[in-house]
Design an enzyme around this catalytic site. Structure first.
Site, mmCIF file in Angstrom:
data_model
loop_
_atom_site.group_PDB
_atom_site.id
_atom_site.type_symbol
_atom_site.label_atom_id
_atom_site.label_comp_id
_atom_site.label_asym_id
_atom_site.label_seq_id
_atom_site.Cartn_x
_atom_site.Cartn_y
_atom_site.Cartn_z
ATOM 1 N N ARG A 45 0.842 -1.186 0.000
ATOM 2 C CA ARG A 45 0.000 0.000 0.000
ATOM 3 C C ARG A 45 0.882 1.242 0.000
ATOM 4 O O ARG A 45 1.817 1.347 0.787
ATOM 5 C CB ARG A 45 -0.917 0.038 1.236
ATOM 6 C CG ARG A 45 -1.979 -1.035 1.238
ATOM 7 C CD ARG A 45 -3.006 -0.810 0.125
ATOM 8 N NE ARG A 45 -3.967 -1.882 0.030
ATOM 9 C CZ ARG A 45 -3.904 -2.888 -0.837
ATOM 10 N NH1 ARG A 45 -2.877 -2.980 -1.674
ATOM 11 N NH2 ARG A 45 -4.844 -3.797 -0.868
ATOM 12 N N ARG A 72 -3.712 25.611 -9.730
ATOM 13 C CA ARG A 72 -3.223 24.372 -9.120
ATOM 14 C C ARG A 72 -2.642 23.496 -10.216
ATOM 15 O O ARG A 72 -3.374 22.963 -11.054
ATOM 16 C CB ARG A 72 -4.348 23.649 -8.376
ATOM 17 C CG ARG A 72 -4.912 24.442 -7.209
ATOM 18 C CD ARG A 72 -3.851 24.719 -6.154
ATOM 19 N NE ARG A 72 -4.408 25.317 -4.949
ATOM 20 C CZ ARG A 72 -3.699 25.628 -3.882
ATOM 21 N NH1 ARG A 72 -2.402 25.409 -3.861
ATOM 22 N NH2 ARG A 72 -4.278 26.174 -2.830
ATOM 23 N N ALA A 84 -7.001 28.622 3.229
ATOM 24 C CA ALA A 84 -6.646 27.302 3.761
ATOM 25 C C ALA A 84 -5.141 27.233 3.932
ATOM 26 O O ALA A 84 -4.398 27.928 3.246
ATOM 27 C CB ALA A 84 -7.122 26.204 2.818
ATOM 28 N N LEU A 86 -1.699 24.546 5.630
ATOM 29 C CA LEU A 86 -1.220 23.290 6.183
ATOM 30 C C LEU A 86 -1.028 23.360 7.693
ATOM 31 O O LEU A 86 -0.632 24.393 8.236
ATOM 32 C CB LEU A 86 0.121 22.915 5.535
ATOM 33 C CG LEU A 86 0.083 22.690 4.027
ATOM 34 C CD1 LEU A 86 1.494 22.561 3.485
ATOM 35 C CD2 LEU A 86 -0.741 21.455 3.694
ATOM 36 N N GLU A 102 -4.292 31.458 8.660
ATOM 37 C CA GLU A 102 -4.511 31.490 7.210
ATOM 38 C C GLU A 102 -5.496 32.579 6.810
ATOM 39 O O GLU A 102 -5.347 33.213 5.768
ATOM 40 C CB GLU A 102 -4.982 30.117 6.714
ATOM 41 C CG GLU A 102 -3.924 29.051 6.811
ATOM 42 C CD GLU A 102 -2.663 29.377 6.018
ATOM 43 O OE1 GLU A 102 -2.759 29.941 4.899
ATOM 44 O OE2 GLU A 102 -1.564 29.078 6.522
ATOM 45 N N GLU A 106 -3.959 35.104 4.158
ATOM 46 C CA GLU A 106 -4.489 35.066 2.793
ATOM 47 C C GLU A 106 -5.581 36.094 2.537
ATOM 48 O O GLU A 106 -5.740 36.559 1.417
ATOM 49 C CB GLU A 106 -5.005 33.664 2.456
ATOM 50 C CG GLU A 106 -3.906 32.636 2.385
ATOM 51 C CD GLU A 106 -4.371 31.296 1.839
ATOM 52 O OE1 GLU A 106 -5.594 31.100 1.647
ATOM 53 O OE2 GLU A 106 -3.505 30.441 1.605
ATOM 54 N N PRO A 124 -8.642 8.935 1.900
ATOM 55 C CA PRO A 124 -8.116 7.921 2.814
ATOM 56 C C PRO A 124 -7.576 6.658 2.146
ATOM 57 O O PRO A 124 -6.914 5.869 2.805
ATOM 58 C CB PRO A 124 -9.300 7.604 3.716
ATOM 59 C CG PRO A 124 -10.505 7.996 2.929
ATOM 60 C CD PRO A 124 -10.080 9.154 2.083
ATOM 61 N N GLY A 125 -7.809 6.488 0.865
ATOM 62 C CA GLY A 125 -7.230 5.344 0.174
ATOM 63 C C GLY A 125 -5.725 5.449 0.025
ATOM 64 O O GLY A 125 -5.040 4.445 -0.176
ATOM 65 N N GLU A 129 -4.392 12.372 5.520
ATOM 66 C CA GLU A 129 -4.621 13.818 5.600
ATOM 67 C C GLU A 129 -6.021 14.114 6.106
ATOM 68 O O GLU A 129 -7.007 13.595 5.589
ATOM 69 C CB GLU A 129 -4.449 14.469 4.223
ATOM 70 C CG GLU A 129 -4.802 15.938 4.219
ATOM 71 C CD GLU A 129 -4.918 16.547 2.831
ATOM 72 O OE1 GLU A 129 -5.268 17.735 2.748
ATOM 73 O OE2 GLU A 129 -4.656 15.848 1.841
ATOM 74 N N GLU A 153 0.448 31.541 -4.783
ATOM 75 C CA GLU A 153 -0.229 32.533 -3.937
ATOM 76 C C GLU A 153 -0.005 33.952 -4.448
ATOM 77 O O GLU A 153 -0.892 34.799 -4.353
ATOM 78 C CB GLU A 153 0.259 32.423 -2.490
ATOM 79 C CG GLU A 153 -0.247 31.203 -1.769
ATOM 80 C CD GLU A 153 0.283 31.115 -0.345
ATOM 81 O OE1 GLU A 153 1.366 31.684 -0.072
ATOM 82 O OE2 GLU A 153 -0.383 30.481 0.474
#
Length: 198
Positions: A45, A72, A84, A86, A102, A106, A124-125, A129, A153
């Site tokens: 995996r 992106r 948003a 991290l 943020e 931003e 989740p696969g 995160e 940004e």
């Protein structure tokens, strides 16, 4: 409201071997785990390590949402997004503090009212995160501090849009950034923004 019988639950399969496929000083890393399945087999995996993120749906008194548009590269699109960032800052920094930071960096805004909408697993696969989604109200101007916009940004544009317009764009599939979609639908479903009827 459910009775709690339908719920995700923690579970862990034994990792018999793990190796890094990519790891450097940046935010994410990619590793390959060999895990033992309940029937005794071993399966490979891939795991994308990610620190998680905090996302802010900032809504003013006129029911307008602060949005930004940002390129992106991985998706080859310029998305309508909301502030948003991290969760990779100071050790022990809570997601709400990341959200506050943020919003300031931003959007150059601060908020007096914060509502945690949900925390959800982005994919989740392949990754653990977690995205922590917040609604921010009671907005006022704030200083960005010494934060400087770089790369994507530096190229982003910002504006205010009516919540109803953003909601309609989400339903029409014109706005497809996952956290934006979740925040808008949750805020509407919980009757926190936009009223309960159309």
């Amino acid at each position: 409201m459910t009775d709690g019988a339908l719920a995700d639950r923690s579970e862990s399969w034994d990792v018999v071997d793990s190796s890094d496929l990519h790891r450097d000083g940046w935010v994410v890393a990619l590793r390959a785990d060999q895990v033992r399945t309940p029937d005794g087999a071993v399966a490979r995996r891939l795991v994308l390590e990610h620190p998680g993120a905090a996302v802010v749906l900032a809504v003013d008194d006129a029911e307008r949402v602060f949005v930004l548009q940002q390129y992106r590269h991985a998706a080859g699109r310029r998305f309508v997004e909301i502030p948003a960032g991290l969760c990779d800052g100071d050790p022990g920094e809570e997601p709400l503090e990341v959200a506050r930071r943020e919003l300031r960096e931003e959007a150059q805004l601060q908020a007096t009212e914060w509502t945690h909408l949900t925390s959800s697993y982005a994919s989740p696969g392949i990754s653990a995160e977690v995205q922590h989604l917040y609604l921010a109200r009671g907005l006022s101007a704030a200083d960005r501090g010494d934060f400087e916009l770089h790369h994507e940004e530096a190229d982003m544009t910002t504006r205010w849009v009516a919540f109803a317009e953003l909601y309609d764009a989400v339903l029409a599939g014109q706005v497809a950034d996952g956290p934006v979609v979740q925040c808008v639908l949750l805020a509407r479903a919980l009757a926190l923004v936009g009223g309960g009827e159309r």
